[in-house]
Design an enzyme around this catalytic site. Structure first.
Site, PDB file in Angstrom:
ATOM      1  CG  ASN B 385      12.354   2.945 -38.102  1.00 47.69           C
ATOM      2  OD1 ASN B 385      11.637   2.096 -38.617  1.00 47.69           O
ATOM      3  ND2 ASN B 385      12.426   3.112 -36.803  1.00 47.69           N
ATOM      4  CG  ASP B 386       9.183   6.214 -39.851  1.00 48.08           C
ATOM      5  OD1 ASP B 386       9.036   5.187 -39.168  1.00 48.08           O
ATOM      6  OD2 ASP B 386       9.154   7.361 -39.383  1.00 48.08           O
ATOM      7  CB  VAL B 387      12.251   5.584 -45.966  1.00 48.38           C
ATOM      8  CG1 VAL B 387      11.974   7.047 -45.698  1.00 48.38           C
ATOM      9  CG2 VAL B 387      13.647   5.201 -45.495  1.00 48.38           C
ATOM     10  CB  VAL B 388      13.102   0.351 -44.860  1.00 49.80           C
ATOM     11  CG1 VAL B 388      14.146   1.057 -45.699  1.00 49.80           C
ATOM     12  CG2 VAL B 388      13.453   0.473 -43.379  1.00 49.80           C
ATOM     13  CG  ASN B 389       7.224   0.263 -40.965  1.00 53.98           C
ATOM     14  OD1 ASN B 389       6.840  -0.893 -41.162  1.00 53.98           O
ATOM     15  ND2 ASN B 389       6.965   0.939 -39.853  1.00 53.98           N
TER      16      ASN B 389
END
Lengths: 104, 459
Positions: B385-389
């Site tokens: 999630n966060d690493v592709v935001n």
């Protein structure tokens, strides 16, 4: 500062430097095995614990030493085994290159 | 004579350890190098047993036997999915050994300790004991014995800093006058407490930094043991371990665009109010059926898989490999994009995928693969999630702004496997999920992947 301490400080700084240089080149691919490997190597505190456990300096010291020996041995035995288990899993797709290393 | 043999064994061990670490720069040499390092360890232990100070071997054998009995299952039977907590607990054992040796030394000599040795002993037990409890807390959080969410309370940082000051005060006092056991044991108690308090406010996604930092502390504790005992092999190993942990924690912090201070005192993610300035209001996520997703994957010529912690939780790495093999058999090309902080420890995703028999030359680091997303037909995001935001790139108000991310939003199409629309660890909405090129496939990653495999097979 005693001369021995100064030499020890040299050893520490140089070893840290060597470690930093070597570990900088470890690819992220192997960062988990690196952690378990350094863990296994840190089991070297066993050499200190062995003396504490066996020098016969009284019950308290022996008990502390034996627990320390056990803890360090857990890291040595478990650490090297798990590092090997992990590294055995990494293999290439290229059929020409050796795939899985032979089983032990 | 025996002293010479001992020193030769230590020297050989040190060389083998450094060569072992050097072998880890290449996956094909790594295994043999580490086996040689294990021989080095054996040499060091045999050498030590020749030490003339050792008069009784009975208890040594007991310690070695107990340690081996506990260590063997920890090495052989712990599943790869449990690796983060396994690593965390081993930092505890390492630090415990160093601390106990320090206590034993102090107990034997206390008042007679010269200044330099007392200083080394102090460092040893300080670093050692805070690592013992800190690692145990990290273990408990990763093993989910306690909540993984950050635990904060008012005045937390002030309390931590004053405890730290108290420990340092005790340390200074002992260097000046070592003969005060109450101060020594009090200092250990405070350090144990600091370890607990230090890890309390740290959340799951920050674990890679903390585990690396504890690795470094455990190393510094062993190095201090080496100074206290005048043992060079301990100093060398401690320095190697310390350098490795330090370097990893720097790399992890960089991958999150955060400073150490921010990780340790920030309690990131506990505070929902700090979530991004943009909300998902009015945005609609497009859901995709398993059949459509399978079609798209089956006819893609270039697929990039982006695994995250969700893949580890669902233990779906084997299904990922199965799906990738099917796509490859149909002529597609599958690569894996690994973000440095995906998962709960450095290299977590790599180990899981290697376990599932994915060849390591298909695993790409962020810098290597980020330029390739533009050519990808499908980016398959599995529990990341966060690493592709994209907010990390284009929303200065977002708490993760500035963090390097995988350029998944540049792919021609994106399929996200996700349990539900709940925001990720940082509690931040992810606009990638609302992008018009993104389709969401809801459900447990393992069952979604199993269904995808069945569908692709049937095509």
């Amino acid at each position: 500062m005693s001369p021995t301490f100064v030499i020890e400080l040299y050893v520490f700084v140089l070893a840290g430097f060597v470690g930093y240089q070597v570990i900088t080149r470890v690819p992220p691919l192997l960062h988990t095995p690196l952690m378990s490997a350094t863990n296994a190597i840190s089991g070297i505190s066993l050499v200190g614990s062995l003396v504490a456990a066996g020098a016969g300096r009284g019950t308290a010291t022996t008990i502390l030493g034996v627990v320390a020996v056990a803890s360090a041995t857990i890291n040595v035995v478990g650490g090297f085994l798990i590092t090997d288990r992990m590294l055995r899993m990494f293999h290439r797709a290229d059929p020409k290159a050796p795939t899985r290393p032979p089983a032990p | 004579m025996s002293e010479f043999v001992i020193q030769a064994a230590y020297l050989a061990a040190s060389v083998l350890f450094i060569l072992g670490l050097k072998s880890l720069t290449r996956p094909d040499t790594a295994r043999r190098g580490m086996q040689q390092a294990a021989i080095g360890m054996l040499l060091a232990v045999i050498g030590t047993l020749l030490n003339h100070q050792i008069v009784d071997y009975k208890w040594i054998v007991v310690g070695l036997a107990v340690g081996s009995l506990l260590g063997y299952p920890l090495g052989m039977f712990v599943p790869m999915t449990a690796m983060p907590q396994r690593i965390a607990i081993s930092h505890m054992f390492g630090a415990l050994a160093a601390t106990l040796v320090g206590v034993a030394e102090y107990h034997t000599e206390s008042a007679a300790l010269p200044t330099a040795r007392m200083a080394a002993l102090g460092f040893e037990v300080l670093f050692g004991s805070l690592t013992v409890t800190g690692s145990f807390m990290a273990f408990a959080k990763l093993q989910e014995l306690m909540r993984g969410k950050p635990i904060t309370f008012p005045g937390q940082n002030i309390l931590n800093l004053s405890l730290f000051a108290a420990a340092l005060g005790g340390f200074g006092y002992l260097i000046a006058s070592p003969g005060h056991p109450a101060v020594f044991y009090g200092m250990i108690g405070v350090a144990l407490l600091i370890g607990v308090l230090m890890v309390l406010p740290i959340g799951g996604a920050d674990m890679p930094v903390v585990v690396s930092l504890l690795n470094s502390y455990a190393g510094l504790a062993s190095a201090a043991t080496g100074f206290a005992l005048g043992n060079t092999v301990l100093i060398i190993c401690g320095a190697l371990d310390g350098a490795s942990g330090f370097l990893l924690s720097i790399l992890m912090s960089k991958a999150m665009n955060r400073s150490f201070r921010n990780v340790l005192f920030g309690a990131f993610g506990g505070d929902k109010a700090a979530a991004g300035s943009r909300t998902a209001e009015g945005l609609v996520a497009r859901e995709i059926s398993v059949e459509d997703a399978a079609l798209r994957l089956a006819y893609a010529s270039k697929v990039i898989v982006v695994p995250g912690y969700g893949m580890a939780v669902a233990q779906s790495q084997h299904q990922v490999r199965e799906l990738a093999e099917l796509i490859e058999r149909r002529g597609g090309d599958v690569k894996y994009a690994i973000h440095p902080v995906a998962g709960r420890m450095p290299g977590h995703m790599n180990v899981l995928l290697a376990e599932a028999n994915v060849p390591y030359d298909r695993l790409y680091d962020m810098e290597e693969i980020n330029g390739q997303f533009e050519q990808a037909d499908v980016a398959l995001v599995i529990g990341a999630n966060d690493v592709v935001n994209p907010a990390a790139r284009n929303d200065p108000g977002s708490p993760i702004y500035g963090m390097p991310i995988l350029n998944v939003d540049q792919a021609r199409s994106v399929i996200v496997l996700k349990r539900s629309m709940n925001p990720g660890f940082a509690g931040i909405e992810n606009e990638l999920f609302y992008d018009e090129r993104t389709s969401m496939l809801f459900g447990d990653a393992k069952s979604s992947l199993t269904r995808l495999v069945t569908e692709v097979k049937a095509l």
